[in-house]
Motif scaffolding. Structure first.
Motif, PDB file in Angstrom:
ATOM      1  N   ASN A   1       0.821  -1.193  -0.554  1.00 14.31           N
ATOM      2  CA  ASN A   1       0.122   0.204  -0.320  1.00 14.31           C
ATOM      3  C   ASN A   1       1.391   1.155   0.061  1.00 14.31           C
ATOM      4  O   ASN A   1       1.812   1.657   0.778  1.00 14.31           O
ATOM      5  N   ILE A   2       0.797   2.170  -1.287  1.00 13.05           N
ATOM      6  CA  ILE A   2       1.280   2.956  -1.451  1.00 13.05           C
ATOM      7  C   ILE A   2       1.208   4.654  -0.987  1.00 13.05           C
ATOM      8  O   ILE A   2       2.124   5.776  -1.749  1.00 13.05           O
ATOM      9  N   GLU A   3       0.289   4.612  -0.270  1.00 13.16           N
ATOM     10  CA  GLU A   3      -0.591   5.888  -0.252  1.00 13.16           C
ATOM     11  C   GLU A   3       0.374   6.567   0.004  1.00 13.16           C
ATOM     12  O   GLU A   3       1.087   5.917   1.392  1.00 13.16           O
ATOM     13  N   ASN A   4       0.451   7.970   0.020  1.00 10.94           N
ATOM     14  CA  ASN A   4       1.413   8.201   1.079  1.00 10.94           C
ATOM     15  C   ASN A   4       2.990   8.203   1.166  1.00 10.94           C
ATOM     16  O   ASN A   4       3.200   8.831   2.236  1.00 10.94           O
TER      17      ASN A   4
ATOM     18  N   GLU B   1      -2.257   6.793 -10.060  1.00 11.20           N
ATOM     19  CA  GLU B   1      -2.776   6.850  -9.272  1.00 11.20           C
ATOM     20  C   GLU B   1      -3.685   5.897  -7.497  1.00 11.20           C
ATOM     21  O   GLU B   1      -4.566   6.221  -6.823  1.00 11.20           O
ATOM     22  N   LYS B   2      -2.475   5.546  -6.947  1.00 13.96           N
ATOM     23  CA  LYS B   2      -2.859   5.088  -6.190  1.00 13.96           C
ATOM     24  C   LYS B   2      -1.868   5.814  -4.724  1.00 13.96           C
ATOM     25  O   LYS B   2      -1.880   5.426  -3.502  1.00 13.96           O
ATOM     26  N   ASN B   3      -1.898   7.574  -5.254  1.00 15.74           N
ATOM     27  CA  ASN B   3      -1.455   8.368  -4.250  1.00 15.74           C
ATOM     28  C   ASN B   3      -0.578   8.337  -4.019  1.00 15.74           C
ATOM     29  O   ASN B   3      -0.431   8.434  -2.308  1.00 15.74           O
ATOM     30  N   PRO B   4       1.492   7.852  -4.498  1.00 17.63           N
ATOM     31  CA  PRO B   4       1.827   8.608  -3.516  1.00 17.63           C
ATOM     32  C   PRO B   4       1.847   9.441  -2.828  1.00 17.63           C
ATOM     33  O   PRO B   4       1.854  10.611  -3.738  1.00 17.63           O
ATOM     34  N   ALA B   5       2.776   9.776  -2.175  1.00 17.49           N
ATOM     35  CA  ALA B   5       3.148  10.974  -1.798  1.00 17.49           C
ATOM     36  C   ALA B   5       4.351  11.713  -2.777  1.00 17.49           C
ATOM     37  O   ALA B   5       4.626  13.012  -2.921  1.00 17.49           O
TER      38      ALA B   5
END
Ligand code: IMP
Ligand code: MG
Length: 184
Positions: free
Chosen positions: A94-97, A122-126
């Motif tokens: 899970n790469i969000e942020n 699209e996976k919302n990384p920082a």
């Protein structure tokens, strides 16, 4: 690599010693670039070409990292592009942020990495950055730029240190030019 394979190589472009030195510098760049980031960053290796580069780089990086991988196919086993890129295997983290650093073997047209980074975005990384062992800027069809490149090379088809021609030569320890007469 069998002896008959090495006769297909025209010239050694980058020696193993040059690669080793460049990887130490690349790891220093990574530690410096992310020094203000708390917690691990995520290294996403683009299989299979990234394997020797990432494997060696990994042991030189001092900060915390999480490893993940993608398989993005655009070459279908040949040097000729036969289709648009396809994500064959996606990351499992899970790469969000999270801060993402892609690890590539070579950037040529720029299409594979641009497609991949658009999808991962699209996976919302920082943040997302890219480091590549090699860069062929003359092959570029878009305005994509890597954040760090170990070696810029001319528009020649190269193999070794992870790079293949029809799945062969990945285990050669240097980067060499494949003779044109063996490319079909
Ligand atoms: P791009 O989409 O044209 O930038 O192509 C990137 C991918 O094509 C790389 O990850 C390699 O798998 C492959 N590729 C491009 N140039 C070469 C080469 O000279 N030798 C081996 N593979 C290459
Ligand atoms: Mg590749």
């Amino acid at each position: 690599m069998e002896a008959s394979q090495s006769t297909k190589l025209e010239e050694i472009l980058i020696t193993n010693e040059q690669i080793n030195k460049a990887i130490i510098k690349a790891a220093e760049w990574i530690d410096e670039t992310y020094k203000k980031i708390e917690g691990p960053i995520v290294l996403i290796g683009l299989l299979k070409g990234c394997i020797p580069f990432l494997g060696q780089l990994l042991t030189k990086i001092k900060r915390d990292v999480i490893l993940d991988f993608m398989v993005v196919s655009s070459f279908k086993g040949s040097h000729k592009r036969k289709s648009d890129p396809v994500i064959v295997t996606d990351i499992i983290s899970n790469i969000e942020n999270m801060h993402i650093l892609f690890i590539e073997d070579i950037i040529d047209s720029g299409l594979t990495i641009q497609y991949t980074m658009n999808k991962v975005f699209e996976k919302n990384p920082a943040s997302m950055k890219l480091i590549s062992l090699l860069d062929k800027p003359s092959g570029r069809v878009n305005n994509f730029n890597a954040d760090y490149v170990c070696f810029e090379i001319e528009d020649k088809f190269v193999v070794g240190f992870g790079l293949d021609y029809k799945e062969m030569f990945r285990n050669y320890d240097s980067v060499a030019v494949l003779s044109k007469k063996y490319i079909d």
